[in-house]
Enzyme design. Sequence first.
Site, PDB file in Angstrom:
ATOM      1  N   GLY A  49       0.123  -0.705  -0.004  1.00 18.98           N
ATOM      2  CA  GLY A  49      -0.172   0.314   0.002  1.00 18.98           C
ATOM      3  C   GLY A  49       1.001   1.469  -0.068  1.00 18.98           C
ATOM      4  CD  GLU A 103       1.765   0.542   7.669  1.00 18.11           C
ATOM      5  OE1 GLU A 103       1.266   0.353   6.131  1.00 18.11           O
ATOM      6  OE2 GLU A 103       1.050  -0.853   7.790  1.00 18.11           O
ATOM      7  CG  ASP A 104      -0.731   2.171   3.058  1.00 13.09           C
ATOM      8  OD1 ASP A 104      -1.107   1.467   4.067  1.00 13.09           O
ATOM      9  OD2 ASP A 104      -1.527   1.332   2.255  1.00 13.09           O
ATOM     10  CG  ASP A 107      -7.776   0.040   9.984  1.00 15.16           C
ATOM     11  OD1 ASP A 107      -8.514   1.070  10.587  1.00 15.16           O
ATOM     12  OD2 ASP A 107      -8.307  -0.785  10.282  1.00 15.16           O
ATOM     13  CG  PHE A 156     -12.586  -0.408   3.233  1.00 19.40           C
ATOM     14  CD1 PHE A 156     -11.178  -0.826   3.879  1.00 19.40           C
ATOM     15  CD2 PHE A 156     -12.718  -0.002   2.002  1.00 19.40           C
ATOM     16  CE1 PHE A 156     -10.500  -1.350   3.105  1.00 19.40           C
ATOM     17  CE2 PHE A 156     -11.402  -0.012   0.954  1.00 19.40           C
ATOM     18  CZ  PHE A 156     -10.516  -1.628   1.530  1.00 19.40           C
ATOM     19  CB  VAL A 157     -10.212   5.241   1.753  1.00 14.17           C
ATOM     20  CG1 VAL A 157     -10.694   6.217   2.638  1.00 14.17           C
ATOM     21  CG2 VAL A 157      -9.052   4.840   2.999  1.00 14.17           C
ATOM     22  CG  ASP A 163      -5.901  -3.799  -1.730  1.00  8.64           C
ATOM     23  OD1 ASP A 163      -5.171  -2.881  -0.591  1.00  8.64           O
ATOM     24  OD2 ASP A 163      -6.372  -5.156  -1.529  1.00  8.64           O
TER      25      ASP A 163
HETATM   26  P1  IMP Z   1      -3.707  -1.887  10.777  1.00  7.45           P
HETATM   27  O1  IMP Z   1      -2.417  -3.259  11.077  1.00  7.45           O
HETATM   28  O2  IMP Z   1      -5.214  -2.495  11.162  1.00  7.45           O
HETATM   29  O3  IMP Z   1      -3.048  -1.479  11.384  1.00  7.45           O
HETATM   30  O4  IMP Z   1      -3.436  -2.154   9.052  1.00  7.45           O
HETATM   31  C1  IMP Z   1      -2.897  -1.443   8.744  1.00  7.45           C
HETATM   32  C2  IMP Z   1      -3.210  -2.361   6.797  1.00  7.45           C
HETATM   33  O5  IMP Z   1      -4.317  -2.589   7.198  1.00  7.45           O
HETATM   34  C3  IMP Z   1      -2.793  -1.235   6.026  1.00  7.45           C
HETATM   35  O6  IMP Z   1      -1.350  -0.920   5.905  1.00  7.45           O
HETATM   36  C4  IMP Z   1      -3.755  -1.749   4.846  1.00  7.45           C
HETATM   37  O7  IMP Z   1      -2.523  -1.712   3.954  1.00  7.45           O
HETATM   38  C5  IMP Z   1      -4.989  -1.775   4.901  1.00  7.45           C
HETATM   39  N1  IMP Z   1      -6.271  -0.771   5.464  1.00  7.45           N
HETATM   40  C6  IMP Z   1      -6.412  -0.502   6.595  1.00  7.45           C
HETATM   41  N2  IMP Z   1      -7.358  -0.092   6.352  1.00  7.45           N
HETATM   42  C7  IMP Z   1      -7.656   0.585   5.315  1.00  7.45           C
HETATM   43  C8  IMP Z   1      -8.368   1.265   4.263  1.00  7.45           C
HETATM   44  O8  IMP Z   1      -9.590   1.987   4.681  1.00  7.45           O
HETATM   45  N3  IMP Z   1      -8.242   0.815   3.044  1.00  7.45           N
HETATM   46  C9  IMP Z   1      -7.127   0.003   2.227  1.00  7.45           C
HETATM   47  N4  IMP Z   1      -6.309  -0.844   3.388  1.00  7.45           N
HETATM   48  C10 IMP Z   1      -6.294  -0.161   4.426  1.00  7.45           C
HETATM   49 MG    MG Z   2      -0.408  -0.917   3.847  1.00  7.94          MG
END
Ligand code: IMP
Ligand code: MG
Length: 180
Positions: A49, A103-104, A107, A156-157, A163
Site C-alpha cells: 500500500g 505506512e499508507d 488502522d 474504508f478507503v 486497495d
Molecule cells: P492495521 O494493521 O489494522 O493498522 O492495518 C494496516 C493495513 O491495513 C494498512 O497498511 C492497509 O494496507 C490496510 N488498510 C487499513 N485500512 C484500510 C482501508 O481503509 N483501505 C485499504 N486498506 C486498508
Molecule cells: Mg499497508
Amino acid sequence: MKTEVQLYNNVFEPYISAEKIDTEIAKVAGQINSDYAGESILFIGVLNGSFMFCADLLKKITLDCQISFVKLSSYEGVASTGVVNELVGLSEDVKGKHVILLEDIVDSGNTIEKLTEMFLEKECNSLKVATLLYKPLAYKKDIPIDYIGIEIPNDFVVGYGLDYDGLGRNLNGIYKLKED
Ligand code: IMP
Ligand code: MG
C-alpha cells in the site's frame, strides 16, 4: 477526480484530492527534514500500500537517505483479519541507523506493532513511524505515530496505493466506500 469509481460490486466516491495529498505529504517531509537535520535516514516502506506515498515523500526529502521495503498483509476485502503475515522480510542491516517506517494507513495498529517488535530487536539507533492516513478511532495500540498526513474516520478507503482486494491502487486521489 472521477465522480465515482466502481471496484467489483462496490461504488466509491471522491474523498481526498491529489492536491490535498501532495500538500499534506509536503508538511510531513518538512517536519522530517527539520527533525533529522544533519542525520541520514533509512526509510522502510511497508508494501504494497505505501508505494505511492514512499515515492512522493522521498522526492521531498532533502537529507541523505536510503529506502528499503518489507511486505506485510493483514487485510482481506474491507476488514482486518487481525493476523499480520510477513510476506517479504527485511534484508537491510538496520543496526545503528535512524529508521522511519512508511505506512499508507494506520488502522488497528496491528501492522505497526508487529513491525516495531521486528525492528527494535535489530538495534536501530531510533525508530519512528510516518503514515499518510491514520484512523484514530480504530487505533488500539500505545505506539506513538510520529508523523501523520491526514486523520480520517473509520471509513474504508481506496486509491493512492490503497486497495480493495487488489484493485484501486492506481487512482491518484483517495475514494471512500459509498453508503447505500
Ligand atoms: P492495521 O494493521 O489494522 O493498522 O492495518 C494496516 C493495513 O491495513 C494498512 O497498511 C492497509 O494496507 C490496510 N488498510 C487499513 N485500512 C484500510 C482501508 O481503509 N483501505 C485499504 N486498506 C486498508
Ligand atoms: Mg499497508
